[in-house]
Write an enzyme that holds these catalytic residues in place. Structure first.
Site, PDB file in Angstrom:
ATOM      1  N   HIS A  12     116.551  64.895   7.955  1.00 34.80           N
ATOM      2  CA  HIS A  12     115.556  63.865   7.621  1.00 34.80           C
ATOM      3  C   HIS A  12     114.416  64.406   6.749  1.00 34.80           C
ATOM      4  CE1 HIS A  12     113.714  64.940  11.809  1.00 34.80           C
ATOM      5  NE2 HIS A  12     113.212  65.716  10.886  1.00 34.80           N
ATOM      6  N   HIS A  59     106.623  63.913  13.883  1.00 32.53           N
ATOM      7  CA  HIS A  59     106.050  65.178  13.407  1.00 32.53           C
ATOM      8  C   HIS A  59     104.529  65.100  13.467  1.00 32.53           C
ATOM      9  CE1 HIS A  59     110.108  64.862  11.667  1.00 32.53           C
ATOM     10  NE2 HIS A  59     110.117  66.167  11.560  1.00 32.53           N
TER      11      HIS A  59
HETATM   12  C1  DHB Z   1     110.653  69.342   6.092  1.00 23.18           C
HETATM   13  C2  DHB Z   1     110.155  68.621   7.173  1.00 23.18           C
HETATM   14  C3  DHB Z   1     110.988  68.232   8.196  1.00 23.18           C
HETATM   15  O1  DHB Z   1     110.541  67.485   9.232  1.00 23.18           O
HETATM   16  C4  DHB Z   1     112.301  68.598   8.215  1.00 23.18           C
HETATM   17  O2  DHB Z   1     113.028  68.244   9.279  1.00 23.18           O
HETATM   18  C5  DHB Z   1     112.817  69.319   7.157  1.00 23.18           C
HETATM   19  C6  DHB Z   1     111.987  69.690   6.087  1.00 23.18           C
HETATM   20  C7  DHB Z   1     109.758  69.729   4.974  1.00 23.18           C
HETATM   21  O3  DHB Z   1     108.538  69.535   5.083  1.00 23.18           O
HETATM   22  O4  DHB Z   1     110.276  70.188   3.940  1.00 23.18           O
HETATM   23 FE    FE Z   2     111.801  67.319  10.858  1.00 23.27          FE
END
Ligand code: DHB
Ligand code: FE
Length: 281
Positions: A12, A59
Site C-alpha cells: 500500500h 500510519h
Molecule cells: C511507505 C509507507 C508505507 O506505509 C509503506 O507500507 C510502504 C512505503 C513509504 O513512505 O514509502
Molecule cells: Fe505501510
C-alpha cells in the site's frame, strides 16, 4: 448467506497513490508495477463483490500514541480519506457496511477476539491505495468497505498466528450473516521494506517470494514466522505482512492462486500482490 469468495494481497505504498492521482502510471518507472495489477482489475470488475473487508494499518493518522488498538473494526457508514500532510487524496469517500460490520463485531468478539469498535475514522494510504490499485479512479468506489485496522506500528503487534486465527473467526462471522453477499478480503502492506535508520531501503526478494509461496500453500508455516524474523529479513516495516495472514485465514482452506505479481522498487519498497480464490465455500 454471505460468503467470502476471494482474497487480495497488496502493498500500500503512498507513492503508488501519488502516481495514480497525478496521472503517472505510464511513466517508465511505474509502468511495470501497474501492468502487474491489470489482470486483477479485470478480475475484480468481473467478480463484482458486494463488500470488501480491507485489513490495513493506520500510519499514525486516525490513531496516535494516545490510543493504540491492536484490532479496530470500522462500523461507520462512511470514512473520509485523511490528509496525511499533502492534502487528502482526490479519491471518493469510502462507504461502509454498518450492518455486516456490526455482525462481524458481535460474532468475532463472542468468539473471543476482542476488537475495538470504531464509529468515526479517517482512512489513510494503507486503505485507499489498495482500493485505487484494484478499482482505478471511479467517481464512487464500486462496493462498500469494512476497514479492519491492525496495529503494526507500535510494538507489540499481534503475532502472525493471531492474525490467521482472527481471519478464520471473520470467515465464521461472515458465513453466519443472513443475507446473500459476496465478500472479498484485502490484506495490505508489506512486502520487505524499512523506511528508517541504518537499514533504510532494505529489500529481500528471497524472503518475499518464500512468504508468497507459504501464504498460498502453507499458511500455518507463514503464521509461525516470529516478529524477529520479519525484522531481520523483511526490515522494520516488513512486519506489515502479518496483515496478509488475516486475509488468508478468512479464505478458509485451500485456495487457487489466480494472479501473482512481484516488483521492485516502488519508493523504498518491494511490492507484492496476490489474487486468491477460495476452493471451498
Ligand atoms: C511507505 C509507507 C508505507 O506505509 C509503506 O507500507 C510502504 C512505503 C513509504 O513512505 O514509502
Ligand atoms: Fe505501510
Amino acid at each position: 448467506m454471505a460468503k467470502i469468495v476471494a482474497g487480495v494481497a497488496t502493498s500500500h505504498v503512498p507513492a503508488i497513490g501519488v502516481a495514480i492521482d497525478q496521472g503517472k502510471t505510464d511513466d517508465p518507472y511505474w509502468k511495470p508495477l501497474f501492468a502487474g495489477f491489470e489482470p486483477s482489475r479485470q478480475w475484480i470488475a468481473d467478480l463484482k463483490p458486494d463488500v470488501a473487508i480491507v485489513v490495513y494499518n493506520d500510519h499514525a493518522t486516525a490513531f496516535s500514541m494516545e490510543v493504540i488498538p491492536t484490532f479496530a473494526l470500522g462500523c461507520a457508514a462512511d470514512y473520509a480519506p485523511a490528509d496525511e500532510g499533502w492534502g487528502a487524496r482526490p479519491v471518493p469517500v469510502v462507504k461502509g457496511h454498518p450492518e455486516l460490520a456490526w455482525h462481524i463485531a458481535q460474532s468475532v468478539i463472542l468468539d473471543e477476539f476482542d476488537l475495538t469498535i470504531v464509529n468515526k475514522m479517517e482512512v489513510d494510504h494503507g486503505l485507499t491505495v489498495p482500493l485505487s490499485l484494484m478499482f482505478g479512479q471511479p467517481d464512487a468506489w464500486p462496493c462498500p468497505v469494512i476497514p479492519l485496522a491492525v496495529n503494526v506500528v507500535q510494538y507489540p503487534p499481534p503475532t502472525g498466528n493471531r492474525c490467521l486465527n482472527l481471519g478464520r473467526a471473520i470467515r465464521r462471522a461472515v458465513q453466519s450473516f443472513p443475507r446473500d453477499l459476496k465478500v472479498v478480503v484485502f490484506g495490505t502492506g508489506g512486502m520487505s521494506h524499512q523506511l528508517q535508520a541504518q537499514r533504510a531501503g532494505l529489500i529481500n526478494p528471497e524472503f518475499d517470494n518464500r512468504f508468497l509461496d507459504l501464504l498460498v500453500s502453507d499458511p500455518e508455516a507463514a503464521a509461525a514466522i516470529p516478529h524477529v524474523e520479519y525484522l531481520r529479513e523483511a526490515g522494520s516495516e516488513g512486519i506489515e505482512l502479518v496483515m496478509w495472514l488475516v486475509m488468508r485465514g478468512a479464505l478458509g482452506g485451500p485456495v487457487r492462486q489466480r494472479h501473482r505479481h512481484y516488483h521492485v522498487p516502488a519508493s523504498n519498497t518491494a511490492v507484492g500482490h496476490l489474487v486468491l480464490e477460495c476452493e471451498r465455500e
